[in-house]
Design an enzyme around this catalytic site. Structure first.
Site, PDB file in Angstrom:
ATOM      1  N   THR A 174       0.890  -1.160   0.000  1.00  0.00           N
ATOM      2  CA  THR A 174       0.000   0.000   0.000  1.00  0.00           C
ATOM      3  C   THR A 174       0.926   1.206   0.000  1.00  0.00           C
ATOM      4  O   THR A 174       2.107   1.048   0.301  1.00  0.00           O
ATOM      5  CB  THR A 174      -0.841   0.013   1.303  1.00  0.00           C
ATOM      6  OG1 THR A 174      -1.519  -1.223   1.428  1.00  0.00           O
ATOM      7  CG2 THR A 174      -1.882   1.104   1.345  1.00  0.00           C
ATOM      8  N   ARG A 202     -13.487  -8.049  -3.958  1.00  0.00           N
ATOM      9  CA  ARG A 202     -12.953  -7.856  -2.604  1.00  0.00           C
ATOM     10  C   ARG A 202     -12.659  -6.363  -2.385  1.00  0.00           C
ATOM     11  O   ARG A 202     -12.143  -5.690  -3.258  1.00  0.00           O
ATOM     12  CB  ARG A 202     -11.671  -8.674  -2.448  1.00  0.00           C
ATOM     13  CG  ARG A 202     -11.041  -8.610  -1.062  1.00  0.00           C
ATOM     14  CD  ARG A 202      -9.782  -7.794  -1.076  1.00  0.00           C
ATOM     15  NE  ARG A 202      -9.134  -7.738   0.237  1.00  0.00           N
ATOM     16  CZ  ARG A 202      -8.117  -6.931   0.515  1.00  0.00           C
ATOM     17  NH1 ARG A 202      -7.631  -6.148  -0.420  1.00  0.00           N
ATOM     18  NH2 ARG A 202      -7.592  -6.910   1.714  1.00  0.00           N
ATOM     19  N   VAL A 203     -13.011  -5.847  -1.220  1.00  0.00           N
ATOM     20  CA  VAL A 203     -12.828  -4.421  -0.933  1.00  0.00           C
ATOM     21  C   VAL A 203     -11.690  -4.247   0.063  1.00  0.00           C
ATOM     22  O   VAL A 203     -11.650  -4.887   1.109  1.00  0.00           O
ATOM     23  CB  VAL A 203     -14.140  -3.802  -0.394  1.00  0.00           C
ATOM     24  CG1 VAL A 203     -13.916  -2.354   0.009  1.00  0.00           C
ATOM     25  CG2 VAL A 203     -15.231  -3.899  -1.451  1.00  0.00           C
ATOM     26  N   SER A 204     -10.758  -3.361  -0.299  1.00  0.00           N
ATOM     27  CA  SER A 204      -9.585  -3.092   0.529  1.00  0.00           C
ATOM     28  C   SER A 204      -9.922  -2.150   1.683  1.00  0.00           C
ATOM     29  O   SER A 204     -10.806  -1.306   1.574  1.00  0.00           O
ATOM     30  CB  SER A 204      -8.507  -2.452  -0.350  1.00  0.00           C
ATOM     31  OG  SER A 204      -7.520  -1.871   0.443  1.00  0.00           O
ATOM     32  N   THR A 223      -1.167   0.104   6.384  1.00  0.00           N
ATOM     33  CA  THR A 223      -0.737  -0.815   5.332  1.00  0.00           C
ATOM     34  C   THR A 223      -0.685  -2.211   5.924  1.00  0.00           C
ATOM     35  O   THR A 223      -0.403  -2.375   7.113  1.00  0.00           O
ATOM     36  CB  THR A 223       0.637  -0.416   4.762  1.00  0.00           C
ATOM     37  OG1 THR A 223       1.027  -1.386   3.792  1.00  0.00           O
ATOM     38  CG2 THR A 223       1.710  -0.318   5.833  1.00  0.00           C
ATOM     39  N   GLY A 224      -0.942  -3.214   5.085  1.00  0.00           N
ATOM     40  CA  GLY A 224      -0.905  -4.580   5.603  1.00  0.00           C
ATOM     41  C   GLY A 224      -2.117  -5.341   5.131  1.00  0.00           C
ATOM     42  O   GLY A 224      -2.789  -4.943   4.177  1.00  0.00           O
ATOM     43  N   ILE A 225      -2.408  -6.424   5.789  1.00  0.00           N
ATOM     44  CA  ILE A 225      -3.543  -7.255   5.387  1.00  0.00           C
ATOM     45  C   ILE A 225      -4.836  -6.495   5.717  1.00  0.00           C
ATOM     46  O   ILE A 225      -5.139  -6.235   6.888  1.00  0.00           O
ATOM     47  CB  ILE A 225      -3.514  -8.604   6.122  1.00  0.00           C
ATOM     48  CG1 ILE A 225      -2.203  -9.361   5.799  1.00  0.00           C
ATOM     49  CG2 ILE A 225      -4.734  -9.444   5.760  1.00  0.00           C
ATOM     50  CD1 ILE A 225      -2.047  -9.806   4.367  1.00  0.00           C
ATOM     51  N   GLY A 226      -5.570  -6.177   4.663  1.00  0.00           N
ATOM     52  CA  GLY A 226      -6.749  -5.330   4.822  1.00  0.00           C
ATOM     53  C   GLY A 226      -7.759  -5.891   5.804  1.00  0.00           C
ATOM     54  O   GLY A 226      -8.342  -5.152   6.607  1.00  0.00           O
TER      55      GLY A 226
HETATM   56  N1  GLY Z   1      -4.033  -2.957   2.853  1.00  0.00           N
HETATM   57  C1  GLY Z   1      -4.278  -3.203   1.496  1.00  0.00           C
HETATM   58  C2  GLY Z   1      -5.230  -4.273   1.245  1.00  0.00           C
HETATM   59  O1  GLY Z   1      -5.342  -5.221   2.010  1.00  0.00           O
HETATM   60  O2  GLY Z   1      -5.925  -4.222   0.271  1.00  0.00           O
END
Ligand code: GLY
Length: 311
Positions: A174, A202-204, A223-226
Protein backbone atom coordinates in the site's frame (compact mmCIF):
# COMPACT_ATOMS: atom_id res chain seq x y z
CA UNK A 1 9.23 29.60 3.03
CA UNK A 2 5.93 29.37 4.88
CA UNK A 3 4.60 32.24 6.93
CA UNK A 4 2.52 29.94 9.14
CA UNK A 5 3.13 29.46 12.83
CA UNK A 6 3.44 25.68 12.72
CA UNK A 7 6.46 23.65 11.60
CA UNK A 8 5.09 21.25 8.94
CA UNK A 9 5.53 17.50 9.54
CA UNK A 10 5.37 14.67 7.03
CA UNK A 11 5.40 10.88 7.07
CA UNK A 12 4.96 8.50 4.12
CA UNK A 13 4.92 4.73 3.61
CA UNK A 14 5.36 2.34 0.70
CA UNK A 15 3.90 -0.73 2.38
CA UNK A 16 4.88 -3.29 4.98
CA UNK A 17 5.93 -6.89 4.87
CA UNK A 18 8.67 -9.40 5.48
CA UNK A 19 11.66 -8.16 3.47
CA UNK A 20 13.01 -5.33 1.33
CA UNK A 21 14.71 -7.73 -1.10
CA UNK A 22 12.21 -7.72 -3.95
CA UNK A 23 11.93 -3.94 -3.68
CA UNK A 24 15.53 -3.56 -4.81
CA UNK A 25 17.01 -3.63 -1.31
CA UNK A 26 17.45 -1.14 1.49
CA UNK A 27 19.26 1.62 -0.38
CA UNK A 28 16.90 1.57 -3.37
CA UNK A 29 13.82 1.79 -1.14
CA UNK A 30 15.45 4.47 0.99
CA UNK A 31 16.34 6.44 -2.14
CA UNK A 32 12.74 6.34 -3.43
CA UNK A 33 11.18 7.29 -0.11
CA UNK A 34 13.65 10.07 0.70
CA UNK A 35 13.32 11.64 -2.78
CA UNK A 36 9.54 11.77 -2.36
CA UNK A 37 9.86 13.14 1.19
CA UNK A 38 12.10 15.94 -0.08
CA UNK A 39 9.73 16.92 -2.86
CA UNK A 40 6.61 16.89 -0.71
CA UNK A 41 8.28 18.70 2.19
CA UNK A 42 9.44 21.30 -0.34
CA UNK A 43 5.88 22.16 -1.32
CA UNK A 44 4.82 22.23 2.34
CA UNK A 45 7.53 24.83 2.96
CA UNK A 46 6.12 26.84 0.07
CA UNK A 47 2.74 26.91 1.82
CA UNK A 48 0.92 23.89 0.40
CA UNK A 49 -2.04 22.75 2.48
CA UNK A 50 -2.09 19.36 4.20
CA UNK A 51 -4.51 18.03 1.58
CA UNK A 52 -2.42 19.32 -1.33
CA UNK A 53 0.73 17.78 0.14
CA UNK A 54 -0.98 14.44 0.80
CA UNK A 55 -2.26 14.27 -2.78
CA UNK A 56 1.18 15.17 -4.20
CA UNK A 57 2.84 12.52 -2.02
CA UNK A 58 0.30 9.86 -2.94
CA UNK A 59 0.73 10.60 -6.64
CA UNK A 60 4.52 10.31 -6.42
CA UNK A 61 4.20 7.01 -4.55
CA UNK A 62 1.55 5.73 -6.98
CA UNK A 63 3.91 6.59 -9.86
CA UNK A 64 6.81 4.63 -8.31
CA UNK A 65 6.43 1.07 -9.71
CA UNK A 66 8.31 -0.34 -6.72
CA UNK A 67 5.19 0.12 -4.59
CA UNK A 68 1.82 -1.59 -4.86
CA UNK A 69 -0.42 1.33 -5.82
CA UNK A 70 -1.09 3.07 -9.13
CA UNK A 71 1.59 1.98 -11.63
CA UNK A 72 3.01 -1.29 -10.28
CA UNK A 73 -0.21 -2.47 -8.67
CA UNK A 74 -0.59 -6.21 -8.22
CA UNK A 75 -3.04 -8.28 -10.27
CA UNK A 76 -6.19 -9.83 -8.89
CA UNK A 77 -7.25 -13.48 -9.33
CA UNK A 78 -8.63 -12.81 -12.83
CA UNK A 79 -5.45 -11.03 -13.99
CA UNK A 80 -7.00 -7.56 -13.75
CA UNK A 81 -5.74 -4.57 -11.74
CA UNK A 82 -8.27 -2.85 -9.51
CA UNK A 83 -7.09 -0.04 -7.28
CA UNK A 84 -8.52 1.75 -4.27
CA UNK A 85 -7.63 5.08 -2.65
CA UNK A 86 -8.91 7.41 0.06
CA UNK A 87 -8.31 10.95 1.22
CA UNK A 88 -9.33 12.42 4.56
CA UNK A 89 -9.23 16.12 5.36
CA UNK A 90 -8.80 16.19 9.14
CA UNK A 91 -9.98 19.78 9.59
CA UNK A 92 -13.26 19.12 7.81
CA UNK A 93 -13.23 15.52 9.16
CA UNK A 94 -14.27 14.50 5.66
CA UNK A 95 -13.51 11.12 4.04
CA UNK A 96 -13.66 10.36 0.30
CA UNK A 97 -12.57 7.36 -1.71
CA UNK A 98 -12.67 5.16 -4.76
CA UNK A 99 -12.92 1.37 -4.65
CA UNK A 100 -11.63 -1.07 -7.28
CA UNK A 101 -11.02 1.42 -10.07
CA UNK A 102 -9.10 0.45 -13.25
CA UNK A 103 -7.22 2.22 -16.05
CA UNK A 104 -6.30 5.41 -14.19
CA UNK A 105 -2.81 6.68 -13.36
CA UNK A 106 -3.58 8.20 -9.96
CA UNK A 107 -6.58 6.82 -8.07
CA UNK A 108 -5.97 9.52 -5.41
CA UNK A 109 -7.15 12.10 -8.01
CA UNK A 110 -10.61 10.56 -7.82
CA UNK A 111 -10.58 10.68 -4.02
CA UNK A 112 -9.59 14.37 -4.24
CA UNK A 113 -12.43 15.16 -6.62
CA UNK A 114 -14.90 13.31 -4.38
CA UNK A 115 -13.95 15.48 -1.36
CA UNK A 116 -16.36 18.09 -2.78
CA UNK A 117 -19.04 15.73 -4.02
CA UNK A 118 -22.29 14.85 -2.20
CA UNK A 119 -21.43 11.18 -2.96
CA UNK A 120 -17.98 10.68 -1.48
CA UNK A 121 -17.15 6.97 -1.83
CA UNK A 122 -17.61 5.33 -5.23
CA UNK A 123 -17.27 1.65 -6.08
CA UNK A 124 -15.99 0.21 -9.37
CA UNK A 125 -18.85 1.12 -11.70
CA UNK A 126 -19.28 4.64 -10.32
CA UNK A 127 -15.52 5.21 -10.37
CA UNK A 128 -15.36 4.21 -14.04
CA UNK A 129 -18.20 6.62 -14.82
CA UNK A 130 -16.41 9.40 -12.93
CA UNK A 131 -13.19 8.76 -14.88
CA UNK A 132 -15.15 9.25 -18.08
CA UNK A 133 -16.82 12.41 -16.75
CA UNK A 134 -13.51 13.91 -15.67
CA UNK A 135 -11.95 12.84 -18.99
CA UNK A 136 -8.90 11.51 -17.22
CA UNK A 137 -6.60 9.80 -19.73
CA UNK A 138 -6.72 6.01 -19.86
CA UNK A 139 -3.63 4.55 -18.19
CA UNK A 140 -2.53 0.92 -17.92
CA UNK A 141 -0.83 0.52 -14.49
CA UNK A 142 0.53 -2.96 -15.37
CA UNK A 143 4.30 -3.48 -15.15
CA UNK A 144 6.26 -6.42 -16.56
CA UNK A 145 7.30 -7.42 -13.03
CA UNK A 146 3.71 -7.68 -11.81
CA UNK A 147 2.70 -9.64 -14.92
CA UNK A 148 5.60 -12.06 -14.39
CA UNK A 149 4.60 -12.57 -10.77
CA UNK A 150 1.04 -13.33 -11.80
CA UNK A 151 2.20 -15.74 -14.53
CA UNK A 152 4.45 -17.52 -12.02
CA UNK A 153 1.52 -17.95 -9.68
CA UNK A 154 -0.64 -19.26 -12.53
CA UNK A 155 1.97 -21.92 -13.20
CA UNK A 156 1.44 -23.14 -9.64
CA UNK A 157 -2.30 -23.12 -10.27
CA UNK A 158 -2.73 -20.42 -7.65
CA UNK A 159 -1.34 -22.63 -4.92
CA UNK A 160 -0.43 -19.52 -2.96
CA UNK A 161 -3.32 -17.40 -1.83
CA UNK A 162 -1.74 -14.00 -2.50
CA UNK A 163 0.77 -12.39 -4.82
CA UNK A 164 4.47 -12.73 -4.11
CA UNK A 165 5.16 -9.02 -3.94
CA UNK A 166 7.68 -8.15 -1.29
CA UNK A 167 7.66 -6.12 0.93
CA UNK A 168 4.12 -7.20 0.39
CA UNK A 169 5.12 -10.88 0.28
CA UNK A 170 1.77 -11.62 1.84
CA UNK A 171 -0.19 -8.92 0.05
CA UNK A 172 0.75 -6.11 2.39
CA UNK A 173 1.58 -3.41 -0.16
CA UNK A 174 0.00 0.00 0.00
CA UNK A 175 1.19 3.59 -0.05
CA UNK A 176 0.23 6.36 2.35
CA UNK A 177 0.95 9.94 3.36
CA UNK A 178 0.10 11.91 6.52
CA UNK A 179 0.78 15.64 6.86
CA UNK A 180 0.58 18.44 9.42
CA UNK A 181 0.75 21.72 7.50
CA UNK A 182 1.92 25.24 8.42
CA UNK A 183 -1.59 26.10 9.70
CA UNK A 184 -1.65 23.05 11.98
CA UNK A 185 -4.09 21.19 9.69
CA UNK A 186 -3.88 17.42 9.25
CA UNK A 187 -4.72 15.22 6.24
CA UNK A 188 -4.17 11.54 5.40
CA UNK A 189 -4.20 9.62 2.12
CA UNK A 190 -3.82 5.93 1.26
CA UNK A 191 -3.77 4.07 -2.06
CA UNK A 192 -3.37 0.39 -3.00
CA UNK A 193 -3.54 -2.26 -5.68
CA UNK A 194 -4.93 -4.60 -3.01
CA UNK A 195 -3.60 -7.95 -1.76
CA UNK A 196 -3.00 -9.55 -5.14
CA UNK A 197 -4.88 -12.67 -6.32
CA UNK A 198 -7.96 -11.64 -4.41
CA UNK A 199 -11.47 -12.62 -5.37
CA UNK A 200 -13.16 -10.18 -7.75
CA UNK A 201 -15.07 -7.59 -5.75
CA UNK A 202 -12.95 -7.86 -2.60
CA UNK A 203 -12.83 -4.42 -0.93
CA UNK A 204 -9.58 -3.09 0.53
CA UNK A 205 -9.29 -1.32 3.88
CA UNK A 206 -7.45 1.52 2.12
CA UNK A 207 -10.70 3.15 1.05
CA UNK A 208 -12.32 2.69 4.46
CA UNK A 209 -11.90 4.73 7.68
CA UNK A 210 -10.30 1.56 9.10
CA UNK A 211 -7.30 2.11 6.81
CA UNK A 212 -7.21 5.88 6.45
CA UNK A 213 -8.59 8.36 8.98
CA UNK A 214 -7.95 11.92 10.23
CA UNK A 215 -9.50 14.65 12.32
CA UNK A 216 -8.10 17.89 13.78
CA UNK A 217 -6.12 15.90 16.40
CA UNK A 218 -4.42 13.18 14.37
CA UNK A 219 -4.16 11.44 11.01
CA UNK A 220 -3.32 7.78 10.26
CA UNK A 221 -2.60 5.70 7.15
CA UNK A 222 -2.40 1.89 7.39
CA UNK A 223 -0.74 -0.81 5.33
CA UNK A 224 -0.91 -4.58 5.60
CA UNK A 225 -3.54 -7.26 5.39
CA UNK A 226 -6.75 -5.33 4.82
CA UNK A 227 -8.94 -7.81 6.65
CA UNK A 228 -6.75 -7.47 9.79
CA UNK A 229 -6.83 -3.67 9.55
CA UNK A 230 -10.62 -3.73 9.23
CA UNK A 231 -10.99 -6.10 12.20
CA UNK A 232 -8.97 -3.69 14.40
CA UNK A 233 -10.49 -0.59 12.72
CA UNK A 234 -6.91 0.57 13.13
CA UNK A 235 -6.75 4.11 11.70
CA UNK A 236 -9.96 5.30 13.35
CA UNK A 237 -9.01 3.49 16.58
CA UNK A 238 -5.69 5.34 16.92
CA UNK A 239 -7.24 8.71 16.00
CA UNK A 240 -10.04 8.27 18.55
CA UNK A 241 -7.50 7.38 21.24
CA UNK A 242 -5.55 10.57 20.54
CA UNK A 243 -8.79 12.59 20.48
CA UNK A 244 -9.66 11.15 23.90
CA UNK A 245 -6.36 12.35 25.35
CA UNK A 246 -3.73 9.69 24.77
CA UNK A 247 -0.42 10.82 23.30
CA UNK A 248 0.22 9.60 19.75
CA UNK A 249 2.96 7.28 21.04
CA UNK A 250 0.70 5.79 23.71
CA UNK A 251 -2.12 5.38 21.19
CA UNK A 252 0.26 3.49 18.87
CA UNK A 253 1.66 1.40 21.72
CA UNK A 254 -1.77 0.37 22.99
CA UNK A 255 -3.17 -0.34 19.52
CA UNK A 256 -0.14 -2.38 18.40
CA UNK A 257 -0.01 -4.36 21.66
CA UNK A 258 -3.64 -5.33 21.07
CA UNK A 259 -2.88 -6.09 17.41
CA UNK A 260 0.03 -8.37 18.33
CA UNK A 261 -2.18 -10.20 20.83
CA UNK A 262 -4.78 -10.65 18.08
CA UNK A 263 -2.07 -11.90 15.66
CA UNK A 264 -2.67 -9.11 13.15
CA UNK A 265 -0.38 -8.46 10.22
CA UNK A 266 0.01 -4.76 9.39
CA UNK A 267 1.66 -1.39 9.96
CA UNK A 268 0.59 2.23 10.32
CA UNK A 269 1.98 5.76 10.23
CA UNK A 270 0.60 8.88 11.88
CA UNK A 271 0.99 12.50 12.95
CA UNK A 272 -0.83 14.43 15.68
CA UNK A 273 -1.64 18.11 16.12
CA UNK A 274 1.34 18.63 18.47
CA UNK A 275 3.66 17.62 15.62
CA UNK A 276 4.52 14.14 16.94
CA UNK A 277 5.25 11.60 14.19
CA UNK A 278 4.78 7.86 14.85
CA UNK A 279 4.86 4.48 13.13
CA UNK A 280 4.17 0.92 14.19
CA UNK A 281 4.13 -2.61 12.79
CA UNK A 282 3.41 -6.19 13.74
CA UNK A 283 5.23 -7.54 10.65
CA UNK A 284 8.99 -7.55 9.98
CA UNK A 285 9.37 -4.28 8.06
CA UNK A 286 7.49 -1.07 7.43
CA UNK A 287 8.69 1.02 4.49
CA UNK A 288 8.23 4.46 6.02
CA UNK A 289 10.15 7.73 6.03
CA UNK A 290 9.46 11.11 7.60
CA UNK A 291 10.50 14.77 7.78
CA UNK A 292 10.48 16.49 11.18
CA UNK A 293 11.39 19.94 9.85
CA UNK A 294 14.97 19.44 11.03
CA UNK A 295 15.77 16.12 9.45
CA UNK A 296 14.68 13.23 7.28
CA UNK A 297 14.57 9.79 8.88
CA UNK A 298 13.11 6.36 8.20
CA UNK A 299 12.17 3.10 9.92
CA UNK A 300 13.65 0.75 7.31
CA UNK A 301 16.14 -0.79 9.72
CA UNK A 302 13.75 -1.21 12.63
CA UNK A 303 14.05 -4.53 14.46
CA UNK A 304 11.84 -7.28 12.93
CA UNK A 305 9.79 -7.73 16.10
CA UNK A 306 6.51 -5.93 16.67
CA UNK A 307 7.29 -2.34 17.57
CA UNK A 308 6.43 1.34 17.45
CA UNK A 309 8.62 4.39 16.94
CA UNK A 310 8.33 8.14 17.32
CA UNK A 311 10.09 11.22 15.92
N1 GLY B 1 -4.03 -2.96 2.85
C1 GLY B 1 -4.28 -3.20 1.50
C2 GLY B 1 -5.23 -4.27 1.25
O1 GLY B 1 -5.34 -5.22 2.01
O2 GLY B 1 -5.92 -4.22 0.27
Amino acid sequence: MTTGAVQPKLIIHGGAGSSLKDKGGLEAVRGSLHTIIEEVYGILMQGASATEAVVRGCKLLEDEPRFNAGTGSVLQSDGQIRMSAALMDGTLQRFSGTINVSRVKNPIDLALFLQNSPDRVLSDFGSAELLRELQLPIHNPLTDKRLQEWMEERKDNFSRSMANVVAESSGRGTIGVVVLDHEGKIAAGTSTGGKGFERIGRVSDSAMPAGNYANSKAGISCTGIGEDIIDECLAARIVVRVTDGLSLMNAFERSFTEAERNKRDFGAIGIDATGAIAWGKTCEVILCAYHTGDRIGDALEMSPEMGVGIA
